[in-house]
Design a protein around this motif. Sequence first.
Motif, mmCIF file in Angstrom:
data_model
loop_
_atom_site.group_PDB
_atom_site.id
_atom_site.type_symbol
_atom_site.label_atom_id
_atom_site.label_comp_id
_atom_site.label_asym_id
_atom_site.label_seq_id
_atom_site.Cartn_x
_atom_site.Cartn_y
_atom_site.Cartn_z
ATOM 1 N N LYS B 579 0.840 -1.188 0.000
ATOM 2 C CA LYS B 579 0.000 0.000 0.000
ATOM 3 C C LYS B 579 0.888 1.256 0.000
ATOM 4 C CE LYS B 579 -4.189 1.563 2.301
ATOM 5 N NZ LYS B 579 -3.756 2.605 3.242
ATOM 6 N N LEU B 580 1.915 1.248 0.841
ATOM 7 C CA LEU B 580 2.807 2.408 0.911
ATOM 8 C C LEU B 580 3.485 2.641 -0.433
ATOM 9 C CD1 LEU B 580 4.424 1.711 4.407
ATOM 10 C CD2 LEU B 580 2.803 3.521 3.834
ATOM 11 N N SER B 582 2.435 1.692 -3.396
ATOM 12 C CA SER B 582 1.469 2.111 -4.421
ATOM 13 C C SER B 582 1.124 3.595 -4.256
ATOM 14 C CB SER B 582 0.215 1.253 -4.342
ATOM 15 O OG SER B 582 -0.512 1.568 -3.183
ATOM 16 N N GLU B 583 1.037 4.042 -3.003
ATOM 17 C CA GLU B 583 0.731 5.457 -2.788
ATOM 18 C C GLU B 583 1.882 6.349 -3.250
ATOM 19 O OE1 GLU B 583 -0.278 5.246 1.307
ATOM 20 O OE2 GLU B 583 -2.355 4.645 0.880
ATOM 21 N N TYR B 584 3.098 5.841 -3.063
ATOM 22 C CA TYR B 584 4.260 6.609 -3.530
ATOM 23 C C TYR B 584 4.244 6.711 -5.060
ATOM 24 C CZ TYR B 584 9.002 7.745 -4.840
ATOM 25 O OH TYR B 584 10.083 8.332 -5.429
ATOM 26 N N GLN B 586 1.681 6.488 -7.034
ATOM 27 C CA GLN B 586 0.564 7.360 -7.403
ATOM 28 C C GLN B 586 0.995 8.827 -7.329
ATOM 29 O OE1 GLN B 586 -2.641 7.438 -4.507
ATOM 30 N NE2 GLN B 586 -4.160 7.445 -6.157
ATOM 31 N N ALA B 587 1.646 9.172 -6.215
ATOM 32 C CA ALA B 587 2.076 10.567 -6.032
ATOM 33 C C ALA B 587 3.104 10.969 -7.085
ATOM 34 C CB ALA B 587 2.655 10.738 -4.625
ATOM 35 N N ARG B 598 -5.292 5.497 -10.282
ATOM 36 C CA ARG B 598 -6.267 4.913 -9.367
ATOM 37 C C ARG B 598 -5.681 3.630 -8.805
ATOM 38 N NH1 ARG B 598 -10.786 1.838 -10.340
ATOM 39 N NH2 ARG B 598 -10.623 2.101 -12.591
ATOM 40 N N LEU B 599 -5.748 3.485 -7.475
ATOM 41 C CA LEU B 599 -5.197 2.294 -6.833
ATOM 42 C C LEU B 599 -6.307 1.285 -6.612
ATOM 43 C CD1 LEU B 599 -2.903 3.980 -4.169
ATOM 44 C CD2 LEU B 599 -2.348 3.284 -6.497
ATOM 45 N N GLN B 601 -7.007 -2.436 -4.774
ATOM 46 C CA GLN B 601 -6.542 -3.561 -3.959
ATOM 47 C C GLN B 601 -7.379 -4.780 -4.278
ATOM 48 O OE1 GLN B 601 -5.500 -3.066 0.193
ATOM 49 N NE2 GLN B 601 -6.316 -1.007 0.132
#
Lengths: 308, 729
Positions: B579-580, B582-584, B586-587, B598-599, B601
Amino acid sequence: MLRLIVSRLAGGVAVLAAVATITFLLLHAAPGGPFSRERRLQPAVQRNIEDRYHLHDPLWQQYTRYMGGLARGDLGHSMKRPETVGAIIKRHFPYSLTLGLMAIGFAAVFGTLLGVLAAARKNTWVDYAAMSVALIGISIPSLVLGPIAIRYLALELGWVPAARADGVVGYLAPAAVLGLIYAGTIARLARASMIETLGADYIRTARAKGVSERGVVWRHGLRLGLLPVVSYLGPATAGLISGSFVVEKIFQIPGLGFYFVDSVTSRDYPVLTGLLVFYVGFLVVANLLVDLAYGWLDPRIRHSEPAA
Amino acid sequence: MTRRHLTTLAALAAVGCGLPDSEYFGKVPAVDDPHTLTWCNSGEPDSLDPAEGQSTTVTPIMYALFDGLLVFGDDGLPVAGLASRWDVAPDQRRVTFHLRPEARWSDGRPLTAYDVAYQLVRVLHPLTASVNADSLDWLKNNLAYLENRARVLVRDAGGLPAGTIVEVTAVDGKPLADWGDTAPPDPNQRTASRALALRDLGADATAAYATVPPRAAVTIVELSGRPATLPSPDARTWAYVHWDHGLGVYGWVPADELDGAPTADHRVRVVPVAAKHVPGKDGAWADLQADAARPRAEVEVTNADLLMLPEVLGIRVVDAQTLVVEASDPTPSIVATGASRAMRPTPRAAVSRHPRTWTAPATIVTSGPMRLAEHAPRDHLTLVRSATYRDPAEVKLDRLTVLSIDEQAASANLYFTGVCDAVAANNIPQSYLAALSTGNHGKPYRDYTVAPYLGTYFAVVNTKRFDNVHLRRALTLALDRSRIAGFLRGGEIGVASYTPGTPIADLTDEDLRTCGVTRTTPGVALVIERGKLCYVPPPGLEFDPDRARAELAQAKAEMGDRFPKEIVYKFNIGFEAHKLVSEYIQAQWQDVLHIGVRLEQQEWQVFLNDTRQLEYQVARLGWIGSAADPEVEFVRIWRCGSPNNRPAWCNPAFDALLDEAAQMTDPAARLAKVRAAEAILVEEAPIIPMFVYTQKNLQRPYVRGLPENLFAQPSLWRAWRDPDWRQRR
């Protein structure tokens, strides 16, 4: 009575067959399979493994083979582990059973104690404190309570192991965490019922006779006041014994809860279907026993021929 | 209910509230018995059977229980084991292993080359359906054997002499491929007019452990006295057969008792295999290659002329201490494979009786430094010193307790309270890492260590949807790997190159010389053979926002309407790290490329299914290697049509380089070709490398003999506990 038992058992078998069928179909419809994995195998290897479990046969053939085995009492062989489903249940159910029985024992004793105390000291700080504890038990999930218990009881105080069912001590914390939610319900039931009972005429008579307050509450009030608690214990026991994935996981108790969840994610068809059949069978029998016990306890609900 | 939630909460309760500053994580208990050890494993082993066990939860236990021709040294690289020495043919297509005569099974019987041959045959036999068969994919005719289409002529037929190795192409006039889900008639099927007593080789019929009723079908697996099988103890030929009854059972019977051959009359078209696949056949490599390219004529025979026997495989037992294994093509790893799971011998007598459940303590027979005393599934295993191991001095432990702990917080907590002496690599919750790396007055606890791990974390790009190379490059160039360790907190080695290894800055001087690099060279390197062979992966597409935007502009121009308006990044649920990351991503893609991300799961099985069926745009993936072999473990999986090639990327130049490499016998030149192929891979960017995994370890200061290695491969039996550790600090 005999007719009731026979008809309930027949109904139970129908329920078992329906559960097995629905589980079988749903599982086979879900994407993926027991042998799909991140690192894919050579097609020939994959094929040989799937052949071993007849996964290339038409679905109806797989279904009739499974139901045929079930009819003979054979729950099949795990597709992921080197043992039969029967062996898995035999080995791991005792852990869940022990945990469940200890939890229900804790819930019954602790819950009743709280409820009676609260009723006897109605609307005092004792009542409020006891009911707050009950409320906490009902509202905080074991997912939160478990780690908190580990933090204080195991890591800080060292009273219980941090995990694992290593002797009876290992069961204490998980049984308390699992039982607390039931203890809360029992406490509230016991309090309400005790308050009603303590207002009854025969209690006033007892007090007039000069029986001590302790005697009034524990000797005279408790008997009648506990009836709702007793009737609640039946279904609660069945629910607790069927294992708790969360508590078993947090405390690493090797019960059946793990197999329930793992067999879904790993698509271990025989294990999940077998476990469901086992539990449904267990619940059918447990409910029947509870019904019979009710009839024995209270003649008014004793089963009679249905009216025409 | 997910593991992520559990561990997060557990961590909040256990560590979040703050622990007192100290040197070590938890109290260090006093050592009572130096020769016992409690090890917290990361879960219940999937299977102790070397043919079945695959996961990291079983390997350290399997290696303690089962000896290998080669075994793993403290650095995780293979060293001599059951085999004291070996001779490799110059073309690297054949190796002769010389086994130690003192090798014994735990029941006292000698362990011989026949036992190793049996294991190879067992792993590859279709009836075993072993998941570890993949690791023998270099052995002569392994695939044809696995697919049950390799045969040996048992008598002269169709103009071919007896003993010819052939492959089936059609049965009863129907090509093999057209048989679909039904199996063609098997020439190895037999019946007997009288009951068959299944027993050990040479045993009397009264010693039978299973009896096959008359006319029930059995399948011949081996015949005695052939090149890869045990000699007959008497004048008769014996057959080792499988009876599909219950969970299956194997056993020996005199071959002449098998008097019925129900499939004998079926007509079979066969073609002889090329010379390079013929076991025992030598020759100049160029001639063999030329021969393989020549067409060979099909002939028609019947099933009565054929059998599928182990001798079609490149395995020969010369004598009880000498085993020859052969590959069709030059195979640089031919010796190292001797340490693999698939080649660790298993006890035929026990396996035959209980093919699926023989690893239970009551029936298991082992050959390693330890033997299995107790097994309580999902709770613990107890291993004790084996009295029959070939090198008693190597074994430091009398008793090893392995706790199967599949909840990371529980594992760390058990360590904290002093139950475990060491914890399996990475069995620590993500949320504990921050506390572990600062708990000792702002420094890491002294018993918490982080080391590189032979695994690589990357994203895969579906090249069927993102077929534009500039788009893929833009996505790759927009990521700054140096920031990953900052939020994952596990010392992850952020690199843009692909094949993992040790950071070059951390190599020893000797390894630096082997790898031909200097300490200031950026990136990682993989030592394959100490002092001899090293692989330095080609540099990848490093963070370069300007170039990323330029590539993106080009992609937009080329793709036109097909340029994606939004990118969906898929990852599997249950791990905080995914998750961490994927958020990185995305940013970064939003900030640098101004692309919306768009993420999504997904549950693990759904995720596997979607990525396999190309139902994704970009998805997270990782790959852990089990041997220091960049070609086999890492680069080869991206060939056209390879089962694990989830991006469905196909590059003829890449495949051609690997084809060329496969023909080369000089290891260094071969590696250079592999490196050139990998360079194409990173430039074409079907995968976006992000970091080299690290292993996070908790190990008490008194534990000795359990050094970290790149493979997170502990040799547990070599460990011991030092009561005087405080004096020796």
